[in-house]
Design a protein around this motif. Structure first.
Motif, PDB file in Angstrom:
ATOM      1  N   THR A  58       0.823  -1.200   0.000  1.00 18.66           N
ATOM      2  CA  THR A  58       0.000   0.000   0.000  1.00 18.66           C
ATOM      3  C   THR A  58       0.862   1.258   0.000  1.00 18.66           C
ATOM      4  N   ASP A  59       0.206   2.383  -0.298  1.00 21.26           N
ATOM      5  CA  ASP A  59       0.781   3.720  -0.139  1.00 21.26           C
ATOM      6  C   ASP A  59       1.997   3.996  -1.021  1.00 21.26           C
ATOM      7  N   LEU A  60       2.036   3.389  -2.195  1.00 19.57           N
ATOM      8  CA  LEU A  60       3.012   3.793  -3.192  1.00 19.57           C
ATOM      9  C   LEU A  60       2.428   4.978  -3.945  1.00 19.57           C
ATOM     10  N   HIS A  61       3.216   5.993  -4.143  1.00 20.52           N
ATOM     11  CA  HIS A  61       2.738   7.164  -4.869  1.00 20.52           C
ATOM     12  C   HIS A  61       3.346   7.173  -6.266  1.00 20.52           C
ATOM     13  N   TYR A  62       2.478   7.222  -7.265  1.00 18.85           N
ATOM     14  CA  TYR A  62       2.930   7.224  -8.652  1.00 18.85           C
ATOM     15  C   TYR A  62       2.428   8.474  -9.352  1.00 18.85           C
ATOM     16  N   ASP A  63       3.347   9.208  -9.952  1.00 15.79           N
ATOM     17  CA  ASP A  63       3.000  10.381 -10.748  1.00 15.79           C
ATOM     18  C   ASP A  63       3.048   9.964 -12.212  1.00 15.79           C
ATOM     19  N   ALA A  64       1.884   9.773 -12.808  1.00 17.63           N
ATOM     20  CA  ALA A  64       1.822   9.291 -14.188  1.00 17.63           C
ATOM     21  C   ALA A  64       2.420  10.290 -15.173  1.00 17.63           C
ATOM     22  N   PHE A  65       2.450  11.559 -14.811  1.00 15.22           N
ATOM     23  CA  PHE A  65       2.956  12.570 -15.743  1.00 15.22           C
ATOM     24  C   PHE A  65       4.477  12.546 -15.830  1.00 15.22           C
ATOM     25  N   SER A  66       5.152  12.519 -14.694  1.00 13.49           N
ATOM     26  CA  SER A  66       6.613  12.458 -14.720  1.00 13.49           C
ATOM     27  C   SER A  66       7.114  11.026 -14.825  1.00 13.49           C
ATOM     28  N   GLY A  67       6.237  10.066 -14.503  1.00  9.63           N
ATOM     29  CA  GLY A  67       6.620   8.655 -14.529  1.00  9.63           C
ATOM     30  C   GLY A  67       7.346   8.192 -13.291  1.00  9.63           C
ATOM     31  N   ALA A  68       7.396   9.020 -12.241  1.00 12.40           N
ATOM     32  CA  ALA A  68       8.169   8.697 -11.043  1.00 12.40           C
ATOM     33  C   ALA A  68       7.317   7.967 -10.000  1.00 12.40           C
ATOM     34  N   ILE A  69       7.933   6.984  -9.348  1.00 16.18           N
ATOM     35  CA  ILE A  69       7.303   6.269  -8.232  1.00 16.18           C
ATOM     36  C   ILE A  69       8.013   6.669  -6.952  1.00 16.18           C
ATOM     37  N   ASP A  70       7.253   7.075  -5.956  1.00 17.10           N
ATOM     38  CA  ASP A  70       7.790   7.479  -4.661  1.00 17.10           C
ATOM     39  C   ASP A  70       7.499   6.370  -3.655  1.00 17.10           C
ATOM     40  N   PHE A  71       8.574   5.777  -3.095  1.00 13.42           N
ATOM     41  CA  PHE A  71       8.434   4.642  -2.195  1.00 13.42           C
ATOM     42  C   PHE A  71       8.533   5.024  -0.719  1.00 13.42           C
ATOM     43  N   ARG A  72       8.658   6.294  -0.390  1.00 17.10           N
ATOM     44  CA  ARG A  72       8.941   6.667   0.991  1.00 17.10           C
ATOM     45  C   ARG A  72       7.906   6.153   1.979  1.00 17.10           C
ATOM     46  N   ASN A  73       6.628   6.188   1.575  1.00 17.93           N
ATOM     47  CA  ASN A  73       5.559   5.772   2.487  1.00 17.93           C
ATOM     48  C   ASN A  73       5.023   4.377   2.182  1.00 17.93           C
ATOM     49  N   ALA A  74       5.671   3.674   1.252  1.00 18.92           N
ATOM     50  CA  ALA A  74       5.186   2.352   0.841  1.00 18.92           C
ATOM     51  C   ALA A  74       5.246   1.361   1.999  1.00 18.92           C
ATOM     52  N   LYS A  75       4.197   0.551   2.121  1.00 17.17           N
ATOM     53  CA  LYS A  75       4.096  -0.404   3.226  1.00 17.17           C
ATOM     54  C   LYS A  75       3.740  -1.786   2.684  1.00 17.17           C
ATOM     55  N   HIS A  76       4.203  -2.793   3.413  1.00 22.94           N
ATOM     56  CA  HIS A  76       3.918  -4.176   3.037  1.00 22.94           C
ATOM     57  C   HIS A  76       3.338  -4.906   4.240  1.00 22.94           C
ATOM     58  N   PHE A  77       2.185  -5.561   4.028  1.00 23.63           N
ATOM     59  CA  PHE A  77       1.526  -6.309   5.096  1.00 23.63           C
ATOM     60  C   PHE A  77       1.371  -7.767   4.658  1.00 23.63           C
ATOM     61  N   GLU A  78       1.815  -8.650   5.487  1.00 26.39           N
ATOM     62  CA  GLU A  78       1.696 -10.083   5.172  1.00 26.39           C
ATOM     63  C   GLU A  78       0.248 -10.542   5.335  1.00 26.39           C
TER      64      GLU A  78
END
Length: 558
Positions: free
Chosen positions: A538-558
């Motif tokens: 969850t919480d991956l931020h993707y900017d479709a215009f610049s094509g950049a993915i921001d992983f700073r807040n990305a979380k993984h839950f088992e």
């Protein structure tokens, strides 16, 4: 077992130990905590090796993804298109809109792992200061940098004089008042200035580190320093090899000031979209970016699919084909598209379009399409008027009918079946046949470049989520279908001196209307770009215009 699976398992197994070791070395507390989604090694794939990790030069999506996770700017954009504070703690704007003064946070650090031991040792960190931002803007206007962003920031004081060589880059209107106070001076107000400061080009550059790289800044692993959430651990690329990757680790120097959830990031460097699809389906990647409707994942409870309408698909015409170089004939074709009946069977992938700027574009928190409704721009579907306009065009050319032709397209642009709605409409109204010429992506661009087409589907988007960035694709020499308009160029230039959002929107509307009136680009669909992840992420931020993915807040839950 593949190299990447082995690497990922080993990296995941050692991630907690590495982060603990990192944090112990700099006396920063451990970030992992049961149940909060932190501590995961995220993996994704990039199309192409980043061309440069120099924020003042980089333009490609692969570079911008790495830069977003390496650096932090003064401001960042939220999901509503509103600039928010990042490395800056506050800012003020003078009443005349010409002076912006920023106070910097005093807990943001550069980190360069000089000895490569993955710990924050003495002499490997130093404070991010206002001078780093001032130097970044000096580099944008330094001819040696050859930055593509000088025009973007031409509103800055002395920009014109610096660009023509009358003044030196250090005299651009950005100065460090103190270590934590930065001041921008503009020659004219700019309603988009805060939004411009959220882009990668506005991220800082430390002069001393830059000079030490001796011309290799941002081009290799050892010529990159981090002031953001992650730092560069490995950048391996062999154009003749297959195991190309970038490996990043959490930057412990900044982890206390701004929480970062993943411990590590791995990026496969691939050659094309097919490899990205295969990485995701095989489990080699946690993220899939695609412009093709991801039918295999949409209805699965195991995946989350988010979309953003960042692209407008339109029809363009070969300027050397006399029939379609005729304004009246192109206008007739536009009037003969019943947009209420197209794209209805696309599962939401395509939305009929009557204008150029897609609906996900914002400016200072305001939706452009809400402020400038597309129904105000394009004439309504009108069969009799379309027939009359076509006859007018044919009379001008002295012809009795239009020759049959085909529409050039490729699968990466859209599902070609949905063109039949338009073609059938034209056949019923005008009585001439148009087919579809579907080719590979490389063949498509070759035909566009060599003008080996009559009509083609063409996608327009912006480098940033702003209306001027989308419309800038119609500036002379900025598009591949040879559109040129002195009036549009002038309107685009005037956008850089708009003092308020209302005026900015009005000028954008005029530019958009001008392009539509010329009927050299007929909008047909707004197209989605997709981000696909497993539901555990969850919480991956993707900017479709610049094509950049921001992983700073990305979380993984088992």
């Amino acid at each position: 077992m593949s190299f990447f699976k082995i690497f990922r398992r080993l990296a995941a197994a050692s991630a907690a130990a590495c982060v603990l070791f990192l944090c112990t070395g700099c006396n920063i507390p451990m970030l992992e905590k049961d149940g909060d989604g932190s501590g995961y090694l995220f993996t994704t794939s990039l199309i192409g090796n980043p061309k440069s990790l120099d924020p003042q030069s980089a333009t490609d999506a692969s570079s911008k993804t790495i830069i977003r996770n390496l650096y932090e700017g003064l401001l960042e954009m939220d999901d509503t298109g509103t600039p928010q504070l990042a490395a800056a703690s506050s800012y003020t704007v003078s009443p005349d809109g010409l002076i912006y003064t920023f106070l910097l946070r005093k807990d943001r650090y550069w980190f360069y792992d000089k000895n490569g031991n993955d710990t924050v040792d003495d002499g490997e960190t130093w404070l991010v200061t206002a001078s780093d931002y001032a130097y970044a803007f000096q580099r944008i206007f330094d001819p040696q940098t050859q930055s593509p962003y000088a025009e973007t920031f031409s509103c800055l004081h002395n920009a014109e004089a610096v660009q023509n060589g009358t003044l030196v880059p250090s005299e651009i209107g950005v100065r460090a008042v103190s270590d934590d106070q930065l001041q921008f001076t503009l020659d004219q107000p700019n309603a988009q200035f805060l939004a411009m400061l959220t882009t990668t080009a506005a991220m800082p550059c430390n002069e001393e580190f830059f000079l030490q790289t001796k011309g290799s800044y941002g081009l290799e692993q050892n010529a990159v320093a981090s002031c953001g959430a992650f730092y560069m651990r490995l950048w391996f690329y062999d154009p003749y090899g297959s195991d190309n990757l970038i490996y990043m680790r959490q930057n412990a120097a900044n982890a206390e000031a701004r929480r970062t959830y993943p411990t590590n990031l791995t990026f496969h460097i691939r050659n094309g979209q097919q490899a990205l699809d295969e990485d995701f389906s095989s489990g080699e990647s946690d993220v899939l970016l695609t412009s093709v409707y991801p039918a295999a994942y949409v209805d699965s409870k195991d995946y989350t699919v988010t979309s953003e309408r960042d692209t407008t698909l339109g029809l363009i015409f070969n300027p050397d084909e006399k029939e379609y170089a005729n304004d009246a004939i192109r206008t007739a074709l536009s009037m003969g598209i019943d947009r209420s009946k197209i794209g209805l069977t696309s599962n939401g992938d395509l939305l009929s379009a009557s204008a150029i700027v897609p609906p996900t574009v914002y400016c200072n928190g305001t939706s452009y399409r809400d402020a400038v409704p597309e129904t105000d721009l394009t004439p309504a579907y009108d069969e009799p008027a379309a027939i009359a306009m076509l006859q007018k065009g044919m009379q001008q050319l002295g012809i009795a009918s239009l020759n049959s032709t085909k529409i050039l397209t490729c699968a990466s642009l859209m599902d070609c079946d949905h063109l039949h709605d338009i073609i059938q409409n034209w056949q019923e109204i005008f009585g001439f046949y148009i087919g579809i010429d579907e080719v590979t992506e490389s063949e498509y661009w070759d035909k566009i470049e060599n003008k080996n087409y009559t009509i083609a589907v063409y996608g327009v988007t912006g480098t940033e989520a702003s209306p001027d960035a989308v419309l800038a694709q119609f500036a002379t020499d900025c598009n591949r279908f040879r559109y040129s308009s002195a009036k549009v160029d002038q309107l685009l230039s005037s956008l850089r001196s708009c003092a308020d959002t209302a005026t900015f929107f009005q000028l954008c509307r005029t530019a958009e209307q001008t392009i539509l009136d010329e009927a050299q680009f007929l909008p047909i669909f707004y197209k989605n770009q997709y981000l696909v992840t497993q539901t555990s992420n969850t919480d991956l931020h993707y900017d479709a215009f610049s094509g950049a993915i921001d992983f700073r807040n990305a979380k993984h839950f088992e």
